[in-house]
Design a protein around this motif. Structure first.
Motif, PDB file in Angstrom:
ATOM      1  N   LYS A 163       0.819  -1.219   0.000  1.00 50.37           N
ATOM      2  CA  LYS A 163       0.000   0.000   0.000  1.00 50.37           C
ATOM      3  C   LYS A 163       0.849   1.264   0.000  1.00 50.37           C
ATOM      4  O   LYS A 163       1.429   1.618  -1.009  1.00 50.37           O
ATOM      5  N   ASN A 164       0.931   1.922   1.177  1.00 43.45           N
ATOM      6  CA  ASN A 164       1.653   3.214   1.204  1.00 43.45           C
ATOM      7  C   ASN A 164       3.035   3.079   1.842  1.00 43.45           C
ATOM      8  O   ASN A 164       3.563   4.041   2.400  1.00 43.45           O
ATOM      9  N   TYR A 165       3.605   1.872   1.775  1.00 38.98           N
ATOM     10  CA  TYR A 165       4.887   1.609   2.434  1.00 38.98           C
ATOM     11  C   TYR A 165       5.763   0.786   1.496  1.00 38.98           C
ATOM     12  O   TYR A 165       5.287  -0.179   0.891  1.00 38.98           O
ATOM     13  N   VAL A 166       7.027   1.186   1.372  1.00 37.62           N
ATOM     14  CA  VAL A 166       7.941   0.378   0.541  1.00 37.62           C
ATOM     15  C   VAL A 166       9.222   0.058   1.292  1.00 37.62           C
ATOM     16  O   VAL A 166       9.667   0.826   2.159  1.00 37.62           O
ATOM     17  N   GLU A 167       9.794  -1.087   0.944  1.00 36.66           N
ATOM     18  CA  GLU A 167      11.145  -1.419   1.391  1.00 36.66           C
ATOM     19  C   GLU A 167      11.999  -1.553   0.139  1.00 36.66           C
ATOM     20  O   GLU A 167      11.661  -2.315  -0.778  1.00 36.66           O
ATOM     21  N   VAL A 168      13.071  -0.772   0.114  1.00 38.94           N
ATOM     22  CA  VAL A 168      13.933  -0.753  -1.065  1.00 38.94           C
ATOM     23  C   VAL A 168      15.221  -1.490  -0.708  1.00 38.94           C
ATOM     24  O   VAL A 168      15.924  -1.097   0.226  1.00 38.94           O
ATOM     25  N   HIS A 169      15.479  -2.571  -1.433  1.00 39.20           N
ATOM     26  CA  HIS A 169      16.708  -3.339  -1.183  1.00 39.20           C
ATOM     27  C   HIS A 169      17.791  -2.785  -2.099  1.00 39.20           C
ATOM     28  O   HIS A 169      17.728  -2.958  -3.322  1.00 39.20           O
ATOM     29  N   GLY A 170      18.754  -2.106  -1.485  1.00 37.05           N
ATOM     30  CA  GLY A 170      19.726  -1.358  -2.290  1.00 37.05           C
ATOM     31  C   GLY A 170      20.816  -2.217  -2.886  1.00 37.05           C
ATOM     32  O   GLY A 170      20.869  -3.438  -2.694  1.00 37.05           O
ATOM     33  N   LEU A 171      21.652  -1.554  -3.633  1.00 40.80           N
ATOM     34  CA  LEU A 171      22.886  -2.080  -4.226  1.00 40.80           C
ATOM     35  C   LEU A 171      22.701  -3.022  -5.410  1.00 40.80           C
ATOM     36  O   LEU A 171      23.678  -3.463  -5.991  1.00 40.80           O
ATOM     37  N   GLY A 172      21.439  -3.324  -5.751  1.00 38.25           N
ATOM     38  CA  GLY A 172      21.230  -4.104  -6.982  1.00 38.25           C
ATOM     39  C   GLY A 172      21.550  -3.203  -8.171  1.00 38.25           C
ATOM     40  O   GLY A 172      21.352  -1.996  -8.100  1.00 38.25           O
ATOM     41  N   GLU A 173      22.019  -3.783  -9.256  1.00 40.70           N
ATOM     42  CA  GLU A 173      22.362  -2.952 -10.406  1.00 40.70           C
ATOM     43  C   GLU A 173      21.077  -2.543 -11.144  1.00 40.70           C
ATOM     44  O   GLU A 173      20.180  -3.361 -11.326  1.00 40.70           O
ATOM     45  N   LEU A 174      21.001  -1.285 -11.539  1.00 46.04           N
ATOM     46  CA  LEU A 174      19.878  -0.871 -12.381  1.00 46.04           C
ATOM     47  C   LEU A 174      20.314  -0.985 -13.839  1.00 46.04           C
ATOM     48  O   LEU A 174      21.436  -0.628 -14.193  1.00 46.04           O
ATOM     49  N   ARG A 175      19.402  -1.489 -14.681  1.00 45.07           N
ATOM     50  CA  ARG A 175      19.707  -1.628 -16.097  1.00 45.07           C
ATOM     51  C   ARG A 175      18.705  -0.826 -16.914  1.00 45.07           C
ATOM     52  O   ARG A 175      17.497  -0.882 -16.656  1.00 45.07           O
ATOM     53  N   GLY A 176      19.228  -0.062 -17.870  1.00 45.23           N
ATOM     54  CA  GLY A 176      18.385   0.817 -18.683  1.00 45.23           C
ATOM     55  C   GLY A 176      17.232   0.071 -19.336  1.00 45.23           C
ATOM     56  O   GLY A 176      17.381  -1.085 -19.721  1.00 45.23           O
ATOM     57  N   ALA A 177      16.080   0.719 -19.423  1.00 46.15           N
ATOM     58  CA  ALA A 177      14.900   0.126 -20.070  1.00 46.15           C
ATOM     59  C   ALA A 177      13.943   1.255 -20.439  1.00 46.15           C
ATOM     60  O   ALA A 177      14.201   2.422 -20.127  1.00 46.15           O
ATOM     61  N   ASP A 178      12.848   0.903 -21.086  1.00 42.72           N
ATOM     62  CA  ASP A 178      11.794   1.886 -21.349  1.00 42.72           C
ATOM     63  C   ASP A 178      10.921   1.996 -20.111  1.00 42.72           C
ATOM     64  O   ASP A 178      10.478   0.970 -19.582  1.00 42.72           O
ATOM     65  N   VAL A 179      10.671   3.207 -19.640  1.00 39.34           N
ATOM     66  CA  VAL A 179       9.790   3.400 -18.483  1.00 39.34           C
ATOM     67  C   VAL A 179       8.826   4.543 -18.768  1.00 39.34           C
ATOM     68  O   VAL A 179       9.064   5.378 -19.643  1.00 39.34           O
ATOM     69  N   MET A 180       7.754   4.576 -17.991  1.00 42.93           N
ATOM     70  CA  MET A 180       6.672   5.530 -18.234  1.00 42.93           C
ATOM     71  C   MET A 180       6.551   6.488 -17.069  1.00 42.93           C
ATOM     72  O   MET A 180       6.401   6.048 -15.926  1.00 42.93           O
ATOM     73  N   ALA A 181       6.597   7.772 -17.367  1.00 43.33           N
ATOM     74  CA  ALA A 181       6.358   8.771 -16.325  1.00 43.33           C
ATOM     75  C   ALA A 181       4.868   8.786 -15.995  1.00 43.33           C
ATOM     76  O   ALA A 181       4.034   8.707 -16.895  1.00 43.33           O
ATOM     77  N   THR A 182       4.526   8.864 -14.706  1.00 38.62           N
ATOM     78  CA  THR A 182       3.110   8.824 -14.332  1.00 38.62           C
ATOM     79  C   THR A 182       2.633  10.101 -13.667  1.00 38.62           C
ATOM     80  O   THR A 182       1.479  10.487 -13.766  1.00 38.62           O
ATOM     81  N   ASP A 183       3.484  10.762 -12.910  1.00 42.42           N
ATOM     82  CA  ASP A 183       3.159  12.079 -12.379  1.00 42.42           C
ATOM     83  C   ASP A 183       4.456  12.863 -12.262  1.00 42.42           C
ATOM     84  O   ASP A 183       5.534  12.332 -12.529  1.00 42.42           O
ATOM     85  N   LEU A 184       4.313  14.109 -11.861  1.00 41.56           N
ATOM     86  CA  LEU A 184       5.463  15.015 -11.906  1.00 41.56           C
ATOM     87  C   LEU A 184       6.692  14.488 -11.161  1.00 41.56           C
ATOM     88  O   LEU A 184       7.776  14.355 -11.726  1.00 41.56           O
ATOM     89  N   ARG A 185       6.548  14.183  -9.873  1.00 34.69           N
ATOM     90  CA  ARG A 185       7.725  13.805  -9.088  1.00 34.69           C
ATOM     91  C   ARG A 185       8.161  12.370  -9.377  1.00 34.69           C
ATOM     92  O   ARG A 185       9.341  12.056  -9.327  1.00 34.69           O
ATOM     93  N   ALA A 186       7.174  11.497  -9.690  1.00 35.51           N
ATOM     94  CA  ALA A 186       7.520  10.129 -10.078  1.00 35.51           C
ATOM     95  C   ALA A 186       8.433  10.164 -11.296  1.00 35.51           C
ATOM     96  O   ALA A 186       9.381   9.388 -11.418  1.00 35.51           O
ATOM     97  N   SER A 187       8.170  11.099 -12.204  1.00 34.26           N
ATOM     98  CA  SER A 187       8.973  11.187 -13.426  1.00 34.26           C
ATOM     99  C   SER A 187      10.406  11.546 -13.105  1.00 34.26           C
ATOM    100  O   SER A 187      11.343  11.032 -13.708  1.00 34.26           O
ATOM    101  N   SER A 188      10.596  12.439 -12.131  1.00 31.97           N
ATOM    102  CA  SER A 188      11.972  12.841 -11.835  1.00 31.97           C
ATOM    103  C   SER A 188      12.720  11.681 -11.191  1.00 31.97           C
ATOM    104  O   SER A 188      13.926  11.530 -11.371  1.00 31.97           O
ATOM    105  N   ALA A 189      12.011  10.815 -10.466  1.00 32.88           N
ATOM    106  CA  ALA A 189      12.653   9.640  -9.878  1.00 32.88           C
ATOM    107  C   ALA A 189      13.189   8.724 -10.983  1.00 32.88           C
ATOM    108  O   ALA A 189      14.262   8.139 -10.858  1.00 32.88           O
ATOM    109  N   LEU A 190      12.433   8.618 -12.079  1.00 26.69           N
ATOM    110  CA  LEU A 190      12.870   7.752 -13.187  1.00 26.69           C
ATOM    111  C   LEU A 190      14.102   8.334 -13.867  1.00 26.69           C
ATOM    112  O   LEU A 190      15.011   7.617 -14.267  1.00 26.69           O
TER     113      LEU A 190
END
Ligand code: UD1
Length: 420
Positions: free
Chosen positions: A351-378
């Protein structure tokens, strides 16, 4: 439609000038409806939300000239009092014209903002408070139809919940009301404070600026005499670029910033191991030896802002451990999580709570912006993902970030705007 293509993996360096605050400029522009003179507003960010409100003021009959971050507005010829659905649906903050139109003309119609990407976001508190000041309000055909033919009357109003634009609307209502209006449990955001100061400088006595209890001595309908306004720096833009420095573990400096307004963000970045050099209007972030996980709960100012939550979820993917982030202001404000997962982020959501497990590698992909601040996170995630990240639907970003790709590229990022 446009997308942003980001080549990840570049370190950032150098200086970046923070733009004026969108969320401060919006109520200031709306407040010119209760001005008797032409108003100059400096340091306005040239972003789509501002253009939308300027268009609305013009549709109402106002005259505007927007050039090089300076906006000139003359609302003396405003005769129309209806904010139509096609404008309001593109920007909820259009609700900010409700109180000034009602206070000046004694009637107005504003389309209900309706659903919104980050939750239902009602405006009931705005309406209830205006009713306490004597307004008669009906909801008909999707419109808020408000009337106060004999003017608004000062009242004692307690907001059940702190609301930023609600407080701003009621400050503008109180400014033209007959007698004294006291607002209890007012929002404390710097944007509310700037609006109060501008209205005070325009001739209205306001006691308690910067506190939860605002007392406004209304003019009884007489329009105000505005001075030239300089919009405060955008604390969310500043925080977002600090996160750009942090996620790439780089040293960058922000200029034209108000450090006091970003204390909660800086505190969390310090907890994560980043160091800072802070002076009057400059903030330098230095890399962390090791990025530590963080616990965050969003809340009203001066606590941690909901508008920085998505950026910290992205940043937490680079921390050494599990970060815990809870969203307390808006339901449905974790839509960036699915998209970050597409980049390989390990995030558990409840729901309104997340646990982020860090240090995994991020790999480029196509992603969709959904709102203003969510987009900046992407975009932030794209800066550290390997290969190319393509962020689609960046019109969300254009609502609130001025020259985003130019600013990031000047720091050494590789970001390109492309037409789909
Ligand atoms: C403003 C900001 C937005 C930010 C938010 C919270 C502007 C233009 N927008 O939005 O960027 O994310 O503050 O810091 O300044 N609520 C009600 N009834 C109402 C009004 C609000 O229930 O009548 C609830 C909302 O659903 C939310 C909470 O109160 O849960 C706070 O919302 P509010 O402060 O009003 O947000 P905005 O002013 O819309």
């Amino acid at each position: 439609m446009y997308s942003l293509e980001i080549e990840g993996g570049e370190k950032l360096s150098g200086e970046l000038q923070v733009s004026g605050s969108k969320n401060s400029a919006l109520p200031l522009i709306a407040s010119t409806i209760i001005s008797k003179n032409s108003v100059s507003i400096n340091n306005i960010p040239d972003v789509v939300d501002i253009r939308t409100l300027v268009k609305l003021i013009e549709m109402l009959g106002g005259e505007t000239n927007f050039d090089s971050n300076r906006l000139e507005i003359n609302t003396s010829k405003v005769t129309k009092t209806k904010a139509t659905y096609d404008i309001v649906r593109t920007m909820r903050a259009s609700i900010l014209v409700l109180a000034p139109l009602l206070a000046r003309f004694g009637h107005c119609e504003v389309s209900l903002p309706g659903g919104c990407a980050i939750g239902s976001r009602p405006v009931d508190l705005h309406l209830k408070a205006l009713q306490e000041m004597g307004a008669v309000i009906e909801i008909e055909d999707g419109y808020i139809k408000a009337k106060a033919p004999d003017g608004l009357v000062g009242a004692e109003i307690t907001f059940e919940k702190k609301t930023v634009t609600g407080t701003e609307n009621l400050v503008m209502a109180g400014a033209l009301a007959q007698g004294k209006t006291t607002l209890f449990n007012s929002a404390l955001e710097p944007e509310v404070i700037q609006l109060c100061e501008v209205i005070r400088d325009a001739g209205v006595q306001i006691d308690g600026i910067g506190t939860e209890t605002l007392t406004i001595y209304g003019t009884g309908g007489e329009l105000l005499d505005f001075q030239t306004i300089d919009v405060i720096p955008d604390r969310i833009e500043a925080g977002t670029y600090l996160c750009a420095g942090a996620i790439t573990n780089s040293q960058i400096t922000l200029t034209s910033v108000e450090p006091k307004h970003i204390e909660a963000t800086i505190d969390k970045l310090e907890e994560m191991g980043f160091r800072f050099d802070i002076s009057e209007d400059r903030v330098t972030i230095f890399p962390a030896k090791k990025i530590k996980p963080v616990n965050i709960v969003t809340a009203e100012y001066p606590l941690f802002p909901t508008d920085m939550q998505a950026q910290f979820v992205a940043l937490a993917t680079q921390a050494d451990g599990v970060s815990r982030i809870e969203e307390r202001l808006f339901e449905n404000r974790f839509m960036h999580v699915n998209e970050l997962q597409r980049l390989g982020a390990e995030i558990d959501i409840d729901k309104n709570y997340v646990e982020v497990h860090g240090l995994g590698e991020l790999r480029g992909a196509d992603v969709m912006a959904t709102d203003l601040r969510a987009s900046s996170a992407l975009v932030l995630a794209g800066l550290v993902a390997t290969g190319t990240t393509k962020v689609h639907r960046i019109y969300h970003l254009d609502r609130g970030y001025e020259n985003l790709e130019e600013k990031l590229n000047a720091l050494g990022a590789k970001v390109k705007r492309i037409r789909d």
